[in-house]
Enzyme design. Structure first.
Site, PDB file in Angstrom:
ATOM      1  N   ARG A 151     -34.238 -35.982  10.988  1.00  0.00           N
ATOM      2  CA  ARG A 151     -35.264 -36.892  11.493  1.00  0.00           C
ATOM      3  C   ARG A 151     -34.680 -37.999  12.354  1.00  0.00           C
ATOM      4  NH1 ARG A 151     -38.953 -37.869   6.071  1.00  0.00           N
ATOM      5  NH2 ARG A 151     -40.105 -35.900   6.120  1.00  0.00           N
ATOM      6  N   VAL A 200     -41.535 -29.233  12.865  1.00  0.00           N
ATOM      7  CA  VAL A 200     -40.432 -29.138  11.900  1.00  0.00           C
ATOM      8  C   VAL A 200     -40.060 -30.501  11.309  1.00  0.00           C
ATOM      9  CG1 VAL A 200     -39.513 -27.085  13.018  1.00  0.00           C
ATOM     10  CG2 VAL A 200     -38.679 -29.330  13.720  1.00  0.00           C
ATOM     11  N   GLU A 201     -39.291 -30.471  10.227  1.00  0.00           N
ATOM     12  CA  GLU A 201     -38.802 -31.669   9.527  1.00  0.00           C
ATOM     13  C   GLU A 201     -39.953 -32.594   9.110  1.00  0.00           C
ATOM     14  OE1 GLU A 201     -35.905 -32.099   8.510  1.00  0.00           O
ATOM     15  OE2 GLU A 201     -34.493 -31.044   9.777  1.00  0.00           O
ATOM     16  N   GLY A 202     -41.054 -32.023   8.680  1.00  0.00           N
ATOM     17  CA  GLY A 202     -42.230 -32.807   8.301  1.00  0.00           C
ATOM     18  C   GLY A 202     -43.182 -32.858   9.468  1.00  0.00           C
TER      19      GLY A 202
END
Length: 825
Positions: free
Chosen positions: A379, A501-503
């Site tokens: 992130r 992606v990544e949340g």
């Protein structure tokens, strides 16, 4: 006289609240005013005795904690315990993950700007600069993105080999394990440069250095695991992936059905080995189809109590060789034709030893906390770097295209309709790069800024979406037709991937940024929640009292600051600097106080229901996000030496941020469930209406013009992206064409003036140029320059064409022949 004393008390109270001084100081001030009034005010003794009695009672209750706890805070604690929901272990792990950094200052309503300006932004070492100029540059020159995405749907073997041999998979790994041990800023710089060349290659490089086996091993692995796996990962002998997401567990990863059971089984030729029998079904796993080492998250159970009395042990992480019986890999997803390796994996009755659990037995059941602590790399570093690389590519390519491409005998970049999106592209990129650098520097200084990492993941990928859309609009047909000459098409296709992606961004905005930030960054809320759930009564009462009254004073202070700064239009805020940035520091101080005040009122009136009010939570997240983006922008401007040429970029970005903070706060007020409180907030926070506006047209024209010609500002804005030196490469050709077109412009203008003045007749370009030479309007050397500029322009605006089956590229692409067109007007 009474009115005078009341005004004096009010002024003193406001001053103490504004500057956030202690309760004791307020008590002393109040007592001093009463004492003076008693001595010289001439008041009735009985009246003054009553006033003194009331003051002493309240001062005693408020300042003596033992009395205050008994009469006030302990009673409120009982109420809180009845109405506040208990935090689950997974919620606690998520909230407490990472560290609090500059976001706490922004949340405070009283940011210490000197603290921000004193932060040492990381600088790349000589070794890192050499790696960027050497292997990274060479890798970029090797890349043929069309071949990767269209022809092979994978990186060529020579690129896979080069990445492994040069240690790209070991950038974060310490040197003692054979890695590069690069800084977070260097990790970001590498991903950004490669992303400006090929998204597929950037993703392949960034995943092994983000959330995955290497980072988990570095933080939690035992010495045996580190000594064996880290050198193999750093050298590329192992290709890693990490499997978290499954069909039934997307945003709610903790709901994963994948399971492991403690049991005895056969492993490595040995029988009756105590281990785990696993079953899983995962998808969207980057590098999964080619991985040799699988990081796996699963829920662990011990039904036979082989390890202890606990049956449900919890989420656990393990490292598993993918050649074990029962593991299925190899199938691929196709993420929008970007062609990086991504696919599903399944495991059916896979038996592993307990030695494969990351960190060994002591980390059984601690996987969720481990994951939460490690999310910052993807992130905070990888995705912001990828997004900024896309922004720099759009700045350099679309800015040049806007000067080279002409319509109605004028560069399209001169049209106001084009200047508007061009300004956004430039200013977004300036702001994004500032946030990227500042956040990576925080990681380099040992921070794990969980809230800020969520902010930059969300905001930078969203602004990547916006600026790439703007670039596509400007370049039109040449951007939507895929081919080797298209610089933007694959970046455009990659945007939804970075968003997801990544949340996923919807989740990140509506739940994570403010949901975690409100508890973690607030100076008192987390302490209050911990006290509510603390079973030690004495400790809970003491901690709750301290947090509660600190919170009350905090809210009063922010209310006071928001009102005073609103009424004075931020004039009383600390100036911080003496240059053009001072205005923005002052107004960010005002908006920080307003944001913090509205946050406390929201939590006070809505309580636990606030996390279900996702639209309000999302707007609070927007306000906090733009406070951070503006902070990073101002920090960058100061660190760059307050370059006057960069001033339009700084001002446009900050005006844009102020406007968005205002819109977010007004959106909260307008939609606040309690309309009476909403009207009160509206008056207190924005007493004169909405003072902030989007950047004006003149500023937008200044910013857009920065992209239309070579300059130090344009180079600073696009620093760190890959610009090929190979003729025939689209980025090289567009850069060279820009120089030629600008150099030829005064010559072409001379020819147009000659036509208008009657010295030359209207004619097709070849004949017109010949006539211009014959009439001594231009020289032979100038003729060659104009020819070169026209040829370069045609190369840049050319669009790839293919045979009817789309398999073979037409030789007509990039035809540089000067066609028979007329020069008029």
């Amino acid at each position: 006289m009474t009115l005078l004393w009341l005004i004096l008390l009010l002024a003193g109270s406001i001053t103490i609240a504004y500057f956030r001084k202690s309760l004791l100081l307020w008590t002393l001030m109040f007592g001093a005013v009463l004492a003076i009034a008693s001595l010289i005010g001439g008041y009735n003794e009985i009246v003054m005795a009553v006033v003194w009695f009331i003051f002493i009672v309240f001062a005693t209750i408020l300042n003596l904690r033992i009395i205050r706890k008994h009469l006030v805070s302990n009673r409120i604690l009982v109420i809180f315990r009845k109405i506040m929901p208990q935090m689950s272990e997974t919620e606690r792990d998520a909230i407490e993950a990472g560290t609090v950094w500059w976001d706490a200052d922004l949340f405070s309503g009283y940011p210490d700007w000197s603290k921000l300006l004193d932060i040492n932004v990381s600088q790349l070492s000589r070794e890192e600069l050499d790696f960027l100029a050497g292997p990274v540059e060479e890798l970029c020159d090797m890349i043929d993105d069309w071949k990767i995405t269209h022809e092979q749907q994978d990186l060529p073997q020579e690129i896979w080999d080069y990445i492994k041999q040069q240690g790209f998979f070991g950038m974060i790994t310490p040197k003692k394990y054979g890695g590069k041990e690069f800084s977070a800023l260097m990790h970001s710089a590498v991903v950004m440069k490669i992303a400006s060349r090929s998204i597929a290659t950037a993703v392949t490089v960034m995943v092994p250095n983000s959330l995955g086996p290497a980072e988990l091993l570095l933080r939690y692995g035992d010495s045996k695991q580190k000594d064996y796996y880290l050198p193999r990962l750093a050298k590329g002998e192992e290709v890693p992936c990490f499997a978290l997401t499954g069909p039934e567990a997307g945003s709610d990863a903790s709901a994963m059905p994948d399971s492991g059971v403690i049991c005895y089984g056969e492993y490595d030729g040995k029988k009756d080995v105590l281990g785990i029998r696993l079953n899983w079904d995962k998808r969207y796993i980057t590098l999964g189809p080619v991985a040799s080492l699988l990081g796996l998250a699963f829920k662990l159970y011990d039904p036979d109590h082989l390890l202890g009395s606990k049956e449900n042990i919890g989420i656990t992480l393990a490292l598993i060789p993918t050649n074990l019986p029962g593991i299925t890999i190899g199938e691929r997803h196709n993420p929008l034709n970007i062609s990086f390796q991504n696919g599903p994996t399944q495991g059916n009755d896979v038996f592993i030893s307990l030695d494969m659990v990351i960190g060994g037995k002591q980390y059984l059941g601690k996987g969720w906390k481990m994951l939460m602590d490690c999310l910052s790399a993807g992130r905070a570093i990888s995705l912001p770097a990828l997004s900024t690389g896309a922004g720099k590519l759009a700045c350099r390519s679309t800015g040049a295209y806007s000067r080279i491409r002409e319509q109605f005998h004028m560069p399209i970049g001169k049209f106001e309709g084009i200047q508007e999106p061009l300004a956004r592209i430039a200013a977004y990129t300036y702001m994004m790069d500032a946030a990227r650098r500042l956040t990576a520097s925080a990681v380099d200084q040992g921070e794990q800024p969980s809230v800020i990492s969520a902010i930059v993941k969300y905001q930078l990928t969203e602004h990547m979406r916006r600026l790439v859309n703007d670039a596509m609009d400007i370049q039109g047909g040449s951007a939507i037709c895929l081919g080797p000459g298209n610089l933007l098409g694959r970046v455009y296709q990659a945007v939804p991937i970075s968003i997801t992606v990544e949340g996923a961004n919807i989740l990140t905005r509506s739940l994570i940024i403010f949901g975690q930030g409100a508890i973690r960054c607030h100076p008192y809320v987390l302490d209050e929640l911990k006290a509510v759930s603390d079973t030690d009564t004495t400790r809970a009462e003491s901690n709750f009292d301290k947090a509660l009254f600190g919170h009350i004073g905090f809210t009063i202070s922010n209310a006071t600051r928001a009102i005073i700064l609103g009424l004075t239009n931020s004039r009383l805020a600390d100036p911080v600097t003496t240059n053009e940035s001072s205005y923005y520091f002052k107004h960010l101080s005002r908006l920080s106080a307003a944001f913090s005040f509205i946050t406390d009122i929201s939590m006070l009136t809505l309580g636990g229901a606030l996390k279900r009010k996702e639209k309000l939570s999302g707007r609070l997240a927007d306000a906090l996000s733009f406070l951070y983006l503006a902070s990073a922008t101002l920090k960058r401007y100061q660190d760059d030496g307050c370059q006057s040429a960069d001033l339009p970029l700084m001002k446009w970005s900050c005006d844009y941020a102020l406007f968005n903070i205002q819109q977010a706060l007004m959106g909260i007020i307008k939609n606040f469930p309690n309309k009476l409180i909403a009207r009160l907030l509206r008056i207190l926070v924005f007493p004169y209406g909405r003072p902030y506006h989007m950047p004006d047209d003149d500023m937008g024209e200044e910013v857009a013009s920065l992209l239309l010609s070579p300059s130090e500002t344009r180079d600073r804005l696009t620093e760190g992206m890959h610009v090929s030196t190979i003729s025939g490469d689209p980025m090289h050709d567009i850069d060279e064409a820009l120089k030629l077109v600008i150099a030829a412009d005064p010559i072409e203008k001379r020819i147009r003036d000659a036509v208008k003045g009657g010295k030359l007749g209207e004619n097709e370009i070849p004949m017109l140029l010949t006539d211009a030479v014959n009439n001594n309007i231009i020289t032979e050397q100038e003729l060659r320059l104009v020819h070169d500029a026209i040829n370069a322009r045609r190369r840049v605006i050319g669009v790839d064409a293919f045979s009817a089956d789309l398999q073979h590229r037409s030789k007509e692409y990039g035809n540089t022949k000067i066609r028979a067109v007329r020069l008029s007007g």
